[in-house]
Design an enzyme around this catalytic site. Structure first.
Site, PDB file in Angstrom:
ATOM      1  N   TYR A 483     -69.701  -7.440  85.263  1.00 17.00           N
ATOM      2  CA  TYR A 483     -70.022  -5.950  85.272  1.00 17.00           C
ATOM      3  C   TYR A 483     -68.433  -4.894  86.005  1.00 17.00           C
ATOM      4  O   TYR A 483     -67.731  -4.350  84.662  1.00 17.00           O
ATOM      5  CB  TYR A 483     -70.094  -5.041  87.128  1.00 17.00           C
ATOM      6  CG  TYR A 483     -70.363  -3.246  87.133  1.00 17.00           C
ATOM      7  CD1 TYR A 483     -71.485  -2.965  86.076  1.00 17.00           C
ATOM      8  CD2 TYR A 483     -69.806  -2.833  87.989  1.00 17.00           C
ATOM      9  CE1 TYR A 483     -71.519  -0.986  86.033  1.00 17.00           C
ATOM     10  CE2 TYR A 483     -69.875  -1.407  87.846  1.00 17.00           C
ATOM     11  CZ  TYR A 483     -70.614  -0.736  87.078  1.00 17.00           C
ATOM     12  OH  TYR A 483     -70.812   0.531  87.160  1.00 17.00           O
ATOM     13  N   HIS A 681     -81.622   6.093  83.757  1.00 16.87           N
ATOM     14  CA  HIS A 681     -80.369   5.202  83.468  1.00 16.87           C
ATOM     15  C   HIS A 681     -80.904   3.920  83.740  1.00 16.87           C
ATOM     16  O   HIS A 681     -79.914   2.752  84.186  1.00 16.87           O
ATOM     17  CB  HIS A 681     -79.251   5.693  84.452  1.00 16.87           C
ATOM     18  CG  HIS A 681     -77.592   5.021  84.044  1.00 16.87           C
ATOM     19  ND1 HIS A 681     -76.612   4.860  82.905  1.00 16.87           N
ATOM     20  CD2 HIS A 681     -77.714   4.407  85.001  1.00 16.87           C
ATOM     21  CE1 HIS A 681     -75.915   4.198  82.765  1.00 16.87           C
ATOM     22  NE2 HIS A 681     -75.657   3.893  84.798  1.00 16.87           N
TER      23      HIS A 681
END
Length: 712
Positions: A483, A681
């Protein structure tokens, strides 16, 4: 017409792996027309031929048609993946166990979520007393035909008389807030609309503080930028039009605001921030003086310089977690009744960053991160260390909520090979007992969790978890996840999709690259703005380590990331296409020159920089996935995933990026996109959609890295 066809006449590209005998033809991509859109930005001409794909699918039939045609191609291709059915079946098995949420106590009521296994949405229950029988309050599975309407948040009132709950439809960030009478289970007629990025904080049983934006123009609810957020007070029984404005800054429209209340009902705290970076202003309303003062706030912290996270109020003293003068955080207090306000350090910064804190029964429960794994310590309110909370090895603990007037707290513990177990801890007696423990279809002890530290390009040591079945001893296809942004820490946690990958004999690796919060502010700063390239270098170095050290084979590396992690995958594939064999970029931020033009994108300038400032623009231009596709290079197999109703990272990012990949000369591996409907999302996604999506993703990555699933 710009178009990339990988099938010409009889020359059909065939893919095969050494582990799988099947051969599958690479698909022919749908035609995507291009526009003559060229802008000169800071002296450079920048083409944007697929800008028309930025439009909302719901409002533009051409975009909707493009989505349909792309899904037709990718769907047909993914159906042919040899392990597709196996992964979907395995994920169904791995998800089929009882799951409980961490309980919240209000009065003598205990509220918690529950899923029997394969429910598309978890239900919500209440118990009257700890050992009382659970009573169903909410069942989101009855809210829509496709189960894409989800429970997105809950908040019981102080006594447990009422329950406020937020509804999310189709994965959108917009929330509708409704209320229940807990005793009867009957709905209260109140409804709040256009809430977003909000809490639901009760003022006794009287009503809630919540945050909302002005209603967007018709048809712009999934694309319009979010400005002028304000905090309101809604009184139970009133219409939303009667809600009281608590705090807003019309002269500073970029500020976002959220309202919190303390457990003792004494204070309301307004936190204001401009972007995603945790720098806040703090205003406090003394609720005991509301009759005479109204909602007039007192400024406690002005200026957006540091992070200030409220913990709780005890006898007029407020406790905060802050990084002021402490990059790894400290805990401070301030006596709001003193003639002169003065901050006092209660718990000083240490070498482990503080990741959370709460006050339970007159104790401070402080959560730390040690090399991205949880530690928990109990202090008294003067900061004297009392004891450690014993956790079950490498993993993530969460929860520890409660009240300063009650010694009871609940927390969860999970790791890569262990789903969450919920514990009840009594801080008066130090007695811990299991509240809920899942019965599993696999043995966690069959899996090993290892942590290594590898050097990045500049020599910085980066931690990485490597997880696999203990009987997997040689190089094996490896799924590397990352990430690296927004001060978010990646810690060990259970995932059915990762477990399915490992059940098939693959290795899972998680790299704690810079840009996250694993080591505090300096780690975050080391991977954002002008330092963003460090994030990509760290991830590339992780892949190199896995190959050099025999964890994976030379042709067995898959990479995956979502949102900011999708940006990571796109940038790394551009920079090192030779390193990667298969990739999944999910709901990614791919156009770094225009990301701030939609919905929440304008907040992200704290991590990425400002596209309208030349210095920042040059940094963004250098790594933007959309603008740095290297035509003429051999790219790995790429599966882009997004949803047509994503209003966090609008799907236009993924649409334009995929169109550009398909138009470029990037070799013979497939470059396809899978577009989900009514999924947003990612949050609130039904279990059946999760199984279908990850079955497609894992089988794609398996096929292109040579991972052969066990034969039944």
């Amino acid at each position: 017409m710009l178009r990339k066809s990988l099938m010409t006449g009889a020359a059909i590209a065939i893919l095969a792996t050494t582990a799988q005998a099947e051969t599958i033809a690479v698909p022919e991509y749908p035609e995507t027309y291009s526009q003559d859109v060229v802008e000169t930005i800071f002296g450079e001409e920048v083409a944007d031929p697929f800008r028309w794909l930025e439009d909302d699918v719901r409002n533009n039939p051409e975009v909707a048609n493009w989505v349909e045609r792309q899904n037709s191609v990718s769907g047909a291709y993914l159906e042919q993946m040899p392990a597709n059915a196996w992964f979907k079946g395995k994920m169904g098995e791995l998800l089929n166990f009882e799951r409980f949420g961490t309980p919240t106590r209000a009065g003598e009521h205990y509220f918690y979520s529950y899923n029997s296994g394969l429910m598309n949405q978890s239900q919500y229950f209440v118990r009257d007393g700890l050992d009382g029988e659970g009573r169903l309050l909410l069942d989101p599975n009855e809210w829509s035909d496709d189960d894409a309407t989800a429970l997105a948040g809950t908040a019981p009132s102080s006594s447990g008389k009422y329950l406020a709950y937020a509804i999310q439809d189709g994965g959108s960030d917009w929330r509708t807030i409704r209320f229940l009478d807990v005793a009867s289970g009957e709905a209260v007629s109140d409804e709040i609309n256009w809430a977003k990025f909000t809490g639901m904080q009760w003022v006794g049983d009287e009503g809630i503080l919540y945050s909302r934006f002005p209603e967007p123009e018709e048809g712009q609810d999934f694309q319009a930028r979010n400005f002028n957020q304000a905090v309101y007070f809604h009184r139970i029984g009133a219409d939303q039009s009667e809600d009281q404005l608590v705090y807003s800054t019309p002269d500073r429209p970029a500020l976002g605001h959220v309202g919190l209340t303390t457990d003792d009902g004494r204070f309301a705290i307004i936190l204001s921030r401009e972007g995603t970076e945790a720098k806040q202003e703090v205003h406090v309303v003394d609720l005991a003086k509301r009759d005479e003062m109204g909602w007039k706030p007192r400024t406690l912290v002005g200026g957006l310089d540091h992070e200030w996270n409220p913990i709780e109020s005890v006898d007029g003293t407020l406790y905060f977690m802050t990084n002021q003068g402490a990059p790894k955080y400290r805990i401070v207090s301030i006596d709001m009744d003193a003639p002169t306000l003065e901050w006092k350090t209660v718990i000083a910064e240490s070498d482990m960053p503080i990741s959370g804190a709460s006050i339970v029964g007159g104790n401070l429960v402080v959560e730390y991160l040690k090399d991205a794994s949880s530690q928990a310590v109990i202090f008294d309110l003067q900061g004297t260390r009392k004891s450690d909370i014993a956790l079950n090895g490498i993993g993530s603990a969460g929860g520890f909520g409660g009240s300063p007037s009650n010694s009871e707290t609940f927390y969860s513990f999970t790791s890569f090979n262990r789903p969450s177990t919920i514990y009840r801890l009594d801080l008066d007696t130090n007695e811990t007992r299991i509240f809920a423990q899942p019965e599993l279809t696999f043995d966690p002890d069959n899996y090993g969790v290892e942590q290594v530290f590898y050097p990045s390009k500049d020599g910085t040591k980066i931690p990485m978890f490597i997880v696999k079945r203990k009987d997997v001893t040689g190089p094996a296809p490896t799924l590397l996840y990352g990430y690296g942004g927004f001060d978010i820490s990646l810690t060990p946690g259970f995932s059915s999709s990762r477990m399915a990958w490992m059940e098939a004999g693959g290795v899972f690796a998680l790299a704690n690259i810079r840009g996250g919060g694993e080591y505090g502010k300096e780690w975050h700063d080391g991977g954002r703005r002008a330092n963003k390239q460090n994030t990509f270098d760290d991830f590339i170095a992780a892949g190199e380590y896995l190959k050099a050290n025999g964890v994976t084979s030379e042709d067995g590396l898959a990479i995956q990331g979502g949102s900011n992690g999708g940006l990571l995958v796109g940038a790394v594939v551009n920079q090192r296409p030779d390193l990667v064999n298969a990739a999944n970029a999910a709901v990614g931020v791919m156009d770094m020159l225009r990301f701030d033009r939609w919905t929440a994108g304008r907040y992200w300038v704290d991590d990425y920089g400002y596209p309208d400032r030349e210095e920042d623009w040059k940094v963004l231009r250098a790594y933007s996935p959309l603008h740095n596709i290297r035509s003429g290079e051999e790219y790995p197999a790429m599966l882009v995933t997004t949803a047509d109703t994503d209003d966090r990272v609008v799907p236009g990012h993924s649409f334009k990026y995929t169109a550009a990949l398909q138009a470029a000369d990037v070799g013979e591996q497939p470059q396809i996109i899978r577009i989900e409907t009514r999924a947003g999302h990612g949050s609130g996604k039904p279990i059946d959609k999760i199984i279908e999506e990850y079955g497609d993703i894992l089988s794609f990555l398996a096929f292109h890295t040579g991972l052969a699933v066990p034969s039944e």
